[in-house]
Scaffold this motif. Structure first.
Motif, PDB file in Angstrom:
ATOM      1  N   LEU A  90     -14.027  11.333  -4.840  1.00  0.00           N
ATOM      2  CA  LEU A  90     -14.070  10.398  -3.703  1.00  0.00           C
ATOM      3  C   LEU A  90     -14.474  11.152  -2.436  1.00  0.00           C
ATOM      4  O   LEU A  90     -15.327  10.695  -1.663  1.00  0.00           O
ATOM      5  N   ARG A  91     -13.895  12.339  -2.270  1.00  0.00           N
ATOM      6  CA  ARG A  91     -14.208  13.120  -1.050  1.00  0.00           C
ATOM      7  C   ARG A  91     -15.690  13.461  -1.017  1.00  0.00           C
ATOM      8  O   ARG A  91     -16.371  13.279  -0.010  1.00  0.00           O
ATOM      9  N   ALA A  92     -16.225  13.915  -2.161  1.00  0.00           N
ATOM     10  CA  ALA A  92     -17.653  14.301  -2.217  1.00  0.00           C
ATOM     11  C   ALA A  92     -18.545  13.079  -2.012  1.00  0.00           C
ATOM     12  O   ALA A  92     -19.537  13.128  -1.270  1.00  0.00           O
ATOM     13  N   LEU A  93     -18.182  11.957  -2.625  1.00  0.00           N
ATOM     14  CA  LEU A  93     -18.981  10.736  -2.507  1.00  0.00           C
ATOM     15  C   LEU A  93     -18.959  10.221  -1.068  1.00  0.00           C
ATOM     16  O   LEU A  93     -20.004   9.853  -0.506  1.00  0.00           O
ATOM     17  N   ALA A  94     -17.778  10.251  -0.446  1.00  0.00           N
ATOM     18  CA  ALA A  94     -17.670   9.784   0.947  1.00  0.00           C
ATOM     19  C   ALA A  94     -18.503  10.680   1.864  1.00  0.00           C
ATOM     20  O   ALA A  94     -19.160  10.198   2.792  1.00  0.00           O
ATOM     21  N   ASP A 148      -3.890   9.321  -1.558  1.00  0.00           N
ATOM     22  CA  ASP A 148      -4.126   8.545  -0.334  1.00  0.00           C
ATOM     23  C   ASP A 148      -5.634   8.407  -0.070  1.00  0.00           C
ATOM     24  O   ASP A 148      -6.255   9.214   0.615  1.00  0.00           O
ATOM     25  N   HIS A 149      -6.226   7.333  -0.639  1.00  0.00           N
ATOM     26  CA  HIS A 149      -7.675   7.110  -0.496  1.00  0.00           C
ATOM     27  C   HIS A 149      -8.061   6.975   0.981  1.00  0.00           C
ATOM     28  O   HIS A 149      -9.143   7.412   1.380  1.00  0.00           O
ATOM     29  N   TYR A 150      -7.163   6.356   1.763  1.00  0.00           N
ATOM     30  CA  TYR A 150      -7.509   6.081   3.166  1.00  0.00           C
ATOM     31  C   TYR A 150      -7.602   7.369   3.987  1.00  0.00           C
ATOM     32  O   TYR A 150      -8.428   7.481   4.892  1.00  0.00           O
ATOM     33  N   ARG A 151      -6.776   8.348   3.621  1.00  0.00           N
ATOM     34  CA  ARG A 151      -6.861   9.633   4.345  1.00  0.00           C
ATOM     35  C   ARG A 151      -8.202  10.287   4.028  1.00  0.00           C
ATOM     36  O   ARG A 151      -8.918  10.743   4.933  1.00  0.00           O
ATOM     37  N   VAL A 152      -8.598  10.252   2.756  1.00  0.00           N
ATOM     38  CA  VAL A 152      -9.885  10.844   2.354  1.00  0.00           C
ATOM     39  C   VAL A 152     -11.032  10.116   3.054  1.00  0.00           C
ATOM     40  O   VAL A 152     -11.937  10.731   3.632  1.00  0.00           O
ATOM     41  N   LEU A 153     -10.971   8.792   3.055  1.00  0.00           N
ATOM     42  CA  LEU A 153     -12.061   8.000   3.656  1.00  0.00           C
ATOM     43  C   LEU A 153     -12.123   8.216   5.163  1.00  0.00           C
ATOM     44  O   LEU A 153     -13.190   8.478   5.724  1.00  0.00           O
ATOM     45  N   GLU A 154     -10.956   8.150   5.837  1.00  0.00           N
ATOM     46  CA  GLU A 154     -10.946   8.335   7.303  1.00  0.00           C
ATOM     47  C   GLU A 154     -11.457   9.730   7.666  1.00  0.00           C
ATOM     48  O   GLU A 154     -12.240   9.900   8.598  1.00  0.00           O
ATOM     49  N   ASN A 155     -11.053  10.740   6.896  1.00  0.00           N
ATOM     50  CA  ASN A 155     -11.484  12.114   7.223  1.00  0.00           C
ATOM     51  C   ASN A 155     -12.976  12.329   6.983  1.00  0.00           C
ATOM     52  O   ASN A 155     -13.578  13.240   7.542  1.00  0.00           O
ATOM     53  N   SER A 156     -13.575  11.494   6.126  1.00  0.00           N
ATOM     54  CA  SER A 156     -14.990  11.733   5.756  1.00  0.00           C
ATOM     55  C   SER A 156     -15.934  11.318   6.891  1.00  0.00           C
ATOM     56  O   SER A 156     -17.076  11.771   6.955  1.00  0.00           O
ATOM     57  N   GLY A 157     -15.487  10.376   7.731  1.00  0.00           N
ATOM     58  CA  GLY A 157     -16.385   9.860   8.772  1.00  0.00           C
ATOM     59  C   GLY A 157     -17.382   8.840   8.253  1.00  0.00           C
ATOM     60  O   GLY A 157     -18.205   8.310   9.004  1.00  0.00           O
ATOM     61  N   CYS A 158     -17.329   8.518   6.947  1.00  0.00           N
ATOM     62  CA  CYS A 158     -18.310   7.533   6.428  1.00  0.00           C
ATOM     63  C   CYS A 158     -17.871   6.124   6.815  1.00  0.00           C
ATOM     64  O   CYS A 158     -16.747   5.890   7.227  1.00  0.00           O
ATOM     65  N   LEU A 186       0.835  -1.209   0.000  1.00  0.00           N
ATOM     66  CA  LEU A 186       0.000   0.000   0.000  1.00  0.00           C
ATOM     67  C   LEU A 186       0.866   1.254   0.000  1.00  0.00           C
ATOM     68  O   LEU A 186       0.506   2.272  -0.604  1.00  0.00           O
ATOM     69  N   GLY A 187       2.037   1.163   0.603  1.00  0.00           N
ATOM     70  CA  GLY A 187       2.960   2.306   0.558  1.00  0.00           C
ATOM     71  C   GLY A 187       3.429   2.577  -0.860  1.00  0.00           C
ATOM     72  O   GLY A 187       3.474   3.724  -1.317  1.00  0.00           O
ATOM     73  N   LEU A 188       3.710   1.515  -1.614  1.00  0.00           N
ATOM     74  CA  LEU A 188       4.098   1.639  -3.030  1.00  0.00           C
ATOM     75  C   LEU A 188       3.047   2.437  -3.795  1.00  0.00           C
ATOM     76  O   LEU A 188       3.372   3.254  -4.670  1.00  0.00           O
ATOM     77  N   LEU A 189       1.779   2.242  -3.447  1.00  0.00           N
ATOM     78  CA  LEU A 189       0.677   2.839  -4.218  1.00  0.00           C
ATOM     79  C   LEU A 189       0.123   4.093  -3.556  1.00  0.00           C
ATOM     80  O   LEU A 189      -1.017   4.492  -3.798  1.00  0.00           O
ATOM     81  N   GLY A 190       0.907   4.682  -2.629  1.00  0.00           N
ATOM     82  CA  GLY A 190       0.540   5.989  -2.067  1.00  0.00           C
ATOM     83  C   GLY A 190      -0.490   5.933  -0.963  1.00  0.00           C
ATOM     84  O   GLY A 190      -0.979   6.966  -0.507  1.00  0.00           O
ATOM     85  N   GLN A 191      -0.807   4.738  -0.456  1.00  0.00           N
ATOM     86  CA  GLN A 191      -1.883   4.591   0.533  1.00  0.00           C
ATOM     87  C   GLN A 191      -1.314   4.638   1.950  1.00  0.00           C
ATOM     88  O   GLN A 191      -1.466   3.702   2.741  1.00  0.00           O
ATOM     89  N   HIS A 192      -0.687   5.764   2.292  1.00  0.00           N
ATOM     90  CA  HIS A 192       0.076   5.844   3.550  1.00  0.00           C
ATOM     91  C   HIS A 192      -0.807   5.863   4.784  1.00  0.00           C
ATOM     92  O   HIS A 192      -0.360   5.516   5.873  1.00  0.00           O
ATOM     93  N   SER A 193      -2.079   6.230   4.631  1.00  0.00           N
ATOM     94  CA  SER A 193      -2.949   6.300   5.824  1.00  0.00           C
ATOM     95  C   SER A 193      -3.790   5.049   6.030  1.00  0.00           C
ATOM     96  O   SER A 193      -4.801   5.090   6.734  1.00  0.00           O
TER      97      SER A 193
END
Ligand SMILES: N=C(N)NC[C@@H](O)CC(=O)C(=O)O
Length: 376
Positions: A171-175, A201-211, A69-76
């Motif tokens: 992604l941010r708007a959808l989440a 970083d999809h996980y940062r967007v998802l975690e921040n959304s609260g969804c 996941l680090g390779l693909l920018g998913q640090h969170s």
């Protein structure tokens, strides 16, 4: 006849037929030759076996997940914390998620078109499906009445077979919409390795959304590891579905040796291998488009896709007839009807070509396709 029983096949059943041929350009699994650095990793398997056997499994799993996941920018991504479950494949991960969702029934809005094992798995556990046109998903917010009528929005990104990537802002708007309507957002990111536009970083967007969210990651599409792969099932802290319990019904854990292999391939990819792979796929895409250039009505709908598959539109020609003629040359492509799981006729005139192949068989397959298209 061949066309009649072809009509009843799902995409994977078409892919089974192709497995026996060296001219298999049907499935999206990686079948190109190993690079020299990858071959060295394979040569080291006996040593990897001994070393991995002596290590605590959760350590091996954590390092593999971080490397991939680090390779693909998913640090969170939530490493540790028990919210990352390693499965034998992404489809096993998807089955586990589907079962956990189905326990309380309801409907899922699923991206359309997409690979048909996704609707088949979701319907298989009794969920109702509503097609969510890819175009709709990308153009702006979803209708409130859709969000009020489903329990989950399921998105493949990059989508298969179109290669369309959900942008960070979408992604941010959808989440945010999913959080507002208490709808689970599920992402299948199996093809993300091929497209840097999917490395934010999809996980940062998802975690921040609260969804409430689930992501299914798949190492199996990137590297030619003979189906040695991991499907990671990653979930939000607030998901509130019995994912871990159902995981325990299906498996104790994935192979530490496969996890160690994934880690080594991810490290090699970080060391220039991923950039080389992107160039390799781009060259194969150009080879397909050049090999079919100048044929009347033959076009390529996904002009800016970077994924390891390429759709070809055949004009008024029937994809099933072209598929059948190619079988006679031992060449296997994928007819696109079943990607259009809610309206198969939309795919009547399209084929999908796999690009994660060595150049020689791909060129031979495209020569055969050109010959068939020229005479049809
Ligand atoms: N569980 C299934 N059916 N696996 C096939 C799937 O991996 C193929 C695929 O995704 C593609 O060809 O694009």
């Amino acid at each position: 006849d061949a066309l009649h029983d072809a009509a009843g096949k799902n995409l994977t059943e078409f892919e089974y037929l192709a497995l026996r041929s060296p001219l298999n350009v049907a499935d999206g699994h990686a079948r190109q030759a190993l690079t020299s650095s990858q071959a060295r990793i394979i040569d080291d398997l006996p040593n990897m076996f001994a070393k991995t056997a002596a290590r605590p499994p959760e350590e091996v799993e954590l390092e593999a997940c971080r490397a991939y996941l680090g390779l693909l920018g998913q640090h969170s991504h939530p490493d540790g914390a028990g919210r990352v479950l390693a499965c034998y494949s992404s489809s096993v991960a998807m089955e586990i998620f589907a079962r956990s969702l189905a326990k309380s029934g309801g409907s899922v809005a699923l991206i359309h078109p997409t690979f048909d094992n996704i609707p088949d798995i979701l319907r298989g556990v009794g969920l109702q499906l509503i097609p969510l046109e890819e175009e709709r998903l990308h153009e702006g917010d979803l209708d409130r009445d859709l969000l009020n009528s489903v329990r989950c929005i399921f998105v493949t990104t990059p989508n298969n077979p179109t290669g369309r990537v959900l942008s960070e802002e979408r992604l941010r708007a959808l989440a945010a919409q999913c959080a507002e309507h208490d709808v689970v957002l599920a992402l299948d990111t199996s093809f993300r390795g091929f497209d840097p536009r999917g490395h934010y970083d999809h996980y940062r967007v998802l975690e921040n959304s609260g969804c409430r969210w689930v992501v299914i990651e798949d190492t199996g599409k990137l590297w030619p590891t003979l189906e040695l792969k991991i499907g990671w099932l990653v979930r939000s802290d607030n998901l509130g579905l019995p994912v871990a319990k159902i995981y325990s019904d299906i498996l104790l854990g994935a192979s530490p040796l496969v996890l160690a292999l994934v880690q080594r391939f991810a490290e090699d990819a970080a060391d220039g291998g991923l950039a080389d792979l992107h160039h390799f796929i781009a060259r194969n895409r150009a080879l397909v488009r050049q090999g079919l250039s100048g044929l009347p009505d033959v076009t390529f709908p996904d002009t800016d896709s970077l994924s390891s598959v390429e759709r070809v539109h055949l004009g008024s020609r029937s994809a099933l007839e072209v598929w059948s003629a190619l079988c006679g040359h031992h060449v296997y492509v994928l007819p696109c009807q079943k990607f259009h799981w809610a309206n198969p006729a939309e795919g009547d005139h399209m084929l999908r070509i796999a690009l994660a192949r060595s150049v020689a068989p791909l060129e031979e397959a495209i020569r055969a396709l050109r010959a068939v298209l020229t005479s049809s």
